[in-house]
Design a protein around this motif. Structure first.
Motif, PDB file in Angstrom:
ATOM      1  N   MET A   1      -7.181   0.271  15.275  1.00  6.47           N
ATOM      2  CA  MET A   1      -5.825   0.521  15.669  1.00  6.47           C
ATOM      3  C   MET A   1      -5.838   1.496  16.844  1.00  6.47           C
ATOM      4  N   ASN A   2      -5.152   1.151  17.925  1.00  7.83           N
ATOM      5  CA  ASN A   2      -5.060   2.017  19.089  1.00  7.83           C
ATOM      6  C   ASN A   2      -3.792   2.840  18.993  1.00  7.83           C
ATOM      7  N   LEU A   3      -3.959   4.164  19.025  1.00  9.66           N
ATOM      8  CA  LEU A   3      -2.824   5.064  18.908  1.00  9.66           C
ATOM      9  C   LEU A   3      -2.644   5.845  20.200  1.00  9.66           C
ATOM     10  N   ASN A   4      -1.372   6.117  20.553  1.00 11.85           N
ATOM     11  CA  ASN A   4      -1.136   6.955  21.716  1.00 11.85           C
ATOM     12  C   ASN A   4      -1.250   8.428  21.304  1.00 11.85           C
ATOM     13  N   LEU A   5      -1.181   9.328  22.270  1.00  9.79           N
ATOM     14  CA  LEU A   5      -1.362  10.756  21.983  1.00  9.79           C
ATOM     15  C   LEU A   5      -0.317  11.292  21.011  1.00  9.79           C
ATOM     16  N   ARG A   6       0.925  10.849  21.141  1.00 11.15           N
ATOM     17  CA  ARG A   6       1.980  11.318  20.235  1.00 11.15           C
ATOM     18  C   ARG A   6       1.685  10.895  18.797  1.00 11.15           C
ATOM     19  N   GLN A   7       1.278   9.647  18.608  1.00  6.31           N
ATOM     20  CA  GLN A   7       0.951   9.163  17.269  1.00  6.31           C
ATOM     21  C   GLN A   7      -0.237   9.924  16.690  1.00  6.31           C
ATOM     22  N   LYS A   8      -1.246  10.191  17.506  1.00  3.35           N
ATOM     23  CA  LYS A   8      -2.405  10.945  17.028  1.00  3.35           C
ATOM     24  C   LYS A   8      -2.019  12.356  16.618  1.00  3.35           C
ATOM     25  N   SER A   9      -1.116  12.993  17.360  1.00  4.61           N
ATOM     26  CA  SER A   9      -0.709  14.352  16.996  1.00  4.61           C
ATOM     27  C   SER A   9       0.089  14.354  15.692  1.00  4.61           C
ATOM     28  N   LEU A  10       0.837  13.302  15.430  1.00  2.00           N
ATOM     29  CA  LEU A  10       1.561  13.202  14.162  1.00  2.00           C
ATOM     30  C   LEU A  10       0.594  13.095  12.988  1.00  2.00           C
ATOM     31  N   LEU A  11      -0.500  12.368  13.176  1.00  3.32           N
ATOM     32  CA  LEU A  11      -1.482  12.203  12.106  1.00  3.32           C
ATOM     33  C   LEU A  11      -2.182  13.515  11.766  1.00  3.32           C
ATOM     34  N   GLU A  12      -2.299  14.408  12.740  1.00  2.00           N
ATOM     35  CA  GLU A  12      -2.935  15.697  12.477  1.00  2.00           C
ATOM     36  C   GLU A  12      -2.137  16.537  11.485  1.00  2.00           C
ATOM     37  N   ASP A  13      -0.826  16.289  11.393  1.00  2.87           N
ATOM     38  CA  ASP A  13       0.038  17.068  10.509  1.00  2.87           C
ATOM     39  C   ASP A  13       0.080  16.540   9.076  1.00  2.87           C
ATOM     40  N   VAL A  14      -0.521  15.395   8.827  1.00  2.00           N
ATOM     41  CA  VAL A  14      -0.488  14.818   7.479  1.00  2.00           C
ATOM     42  C   VAL A  14      -1.424  15.609   6.573  1.00  2.00           C
ATOM     43  N   GLU A  15      -0.848  16.202   5.521  1.00  2.00           N
ATOM     44  CA  GLU A  15      -1.638  16.999   4.576  1.00  2.00           C
ATOM     45  C   GLU A  15      -2.229  16.135   3.471  1.00  2.00           C
ATOM     46  N   GLY A  16      -1.463  15.132   3.026  1.00  2.00           N
ATOM     47  CA  GLY A  16      -1.947  14.322   1.924  1.00  2.00           C
ATOM     48  C   GLY A  16      -1.105  13.077   1.712  1.00  2.00           C
ATOM     49  N   LEU A  17      -1.629  12.196   0.894  1.00  2.00           N
ATOM     50  CA  LEU A  17      -0.966  10.936   0.564  1.00  2.00           C
ATOM     51  C   LEU A  17      -0.992  10.733  -0.946  1.00  2.00           C
ATOM     52  N   ILE A  18       0.100  10.216  -1.468  1.00  2.00           N
ATOM     53  CA  ILE A  18       0.147   9.819  -2.874  1.00  2.00           C
ATOM     54  C   ILE A  18       0.322   8.311  -2.884  1.00  2.00           C
ATOM     55  N   VAL A  19      -0.589   7.625  -3.546  1.00  2.00           N
ATOM     56  CA  VAL A  19      -0.523   6.174  -3.648  1.00  2.00           C
ATOM     57  C   VAL A  19      -0.295   5.843  -5.112  1.00  2.00           C
ATOM     58  N   THR A  20       0.755   5.095  -5.385  1.00  2.00           N
ATOM     59  CA  THR A  20       1.052   4.713  -6.770  1.00  2.00           C
ATOM     60  C   THR A  20       0.918   3.214  -6.921  1.00  2.00           C
ATOM     61  N   TRP A  21       0.500   2.823  -8.089  1.00  2.00           N
ATOM     62  CA  TRP A  21       0.373   1.406  -8.417  1.00  2.00           C
ATOM     63  C   TRP A  21       1.570   1.064  -9.279  1.00  2.00           C
ATOM     64  N   GLY A  22       2.410   0.133  -8.823  1.00  2.00           N
ATOM     65  CA  GLY A  22       3.629  -0.145  -9.550  1.00  2.00           C
ATOM     66  C   GLY A  22       3.881  -1.607  -9.815  1.00  2.00           C
ATOM     67  N   VAL A  23       2.961  -2.286 -10.441  1.00  2.00           N
ATOM     68  CA  VAL A  23       3.154  -3.698 -10.740  1.00  2.00           C
ATOM     69  C   VAL A  23       3.667  -3.853 -12.160  1.00  2.00           C
ATOM     70  N   THR A  24       4.799  -4.499 -12.280  1.00  2.00           N
ATOM     71  CA  THR A  24       5.331  -4.846 -13.590  1.00  2.00           C
ATOM     72  C   THR A  24       5.485  -6.361 -13.605  1.00  2.00           C
ATOM     73  N   PRO A  25       4.447  -7.070 -14.006  1.00  2.00           N
ATOM     74  CA  PRO A  25       4.487  -8.533 -13.905  1.00  2.00           C
ATOM     75  C   PRO A  25       5.454  -9.159 -14.896  1.00  2.00           C
ATOM     76  N   THR A  26       6.101 -10.233 -14.431  1.00  2.00           N
ATOM     77  CA  THR A  26       6.953 -10.992 -15.343  1.00  2.00           C
ATOM     78  C   THR A  26       6.284 -12.308 -15.722  1.00  2.00           C
ATOM     79  N   ASN A  27       5.343 -12.739 -14.911  1.00  2.00           N
ATOM     80  CA  ASN A  27       4.563 -13.931 -15.251  1.00  2.00           C
ATOM     81  C   ASN A  27       3.188 -13.799 -14.588  1.00  2.00           C
ATOM     82  N   PRO A  28       2.188 -14.531 -15.069  1.00  2.00           N
ATOM     83  CA  PRO A  28       0.821 -14.383 -14.542  1.00  2.00           C
ATOM     84  C   PRO A  28       0.694 -14.630 -13.038  1.00  2.00           C
TER      85      PRO A  28
END
Length: 127
Positions: A1-28
């Motif tokens: 992924m090619n990022l411009n300078l502004r996008q790269k500076s935004l990524l420097e400020d990211v402290e952390g990520l929370i990823v949740t798994w949220g599948v509630t299947p109704t059928n297989p």
């Protein structure tokens, strides 16, 4: 992924990520399709972390019922690839991370949210 300078500076400020798994299947079929979507998206996220972030942020992966804890409802194996990919990613990247597997028997969202928040404020460990 090619990022411009502004996008790269935004990524420097990211402290952390929370990823949740949220599948509630109704059928297989729906369960399989949704699982594939979540797993592909999660893989893309991990690749982006490695390719684009100047330093790896904290990563918290929250699942429900993936790990068996004795007397509980049957485990939900649908999220197990996400947990496996996380462990592989963390062993290679040495990113600080946490895994939380919520009980499939609990339906108290407030209690579960407080569990996740309390884990957020405790020390992250290297996986």
């Amino acid at each position: 992924m090619n990022l411009n300078l502004r996008q790269k500076s935004l990524l420097e400020d990211v402290e952390g990520l929370i990823v949740t798994w949220g599948v509630t299947p109704t059928n297989p079929k729906e369960c399989i399709e949704t699982s594939i979507f979540f797993i592909e998206s999660f893989l893309y996220l991990l690749q982006t972390l490695l390719d684009s972030f100047p330093r790896l942020p904290y990563l918290m992966v929250v699942t429900r019922g993936v790990v068996f804890h004795g007397d509980q409802s049957p485990v939900s194996p649908a999220a197990s690839p996400m947990l496996g990919m996380s462990r592989s990613f963390l062993s290679e990247s040495k990113a600080p991370a946490k895994f939380i597997d919520l009980s499939p028997d609990k339906d108290d969202l407030e209690l579960e949210a407080s569990e996740v928040v309390s884990e957020l404020w405790s020390d992250f460990t290297q996986a």
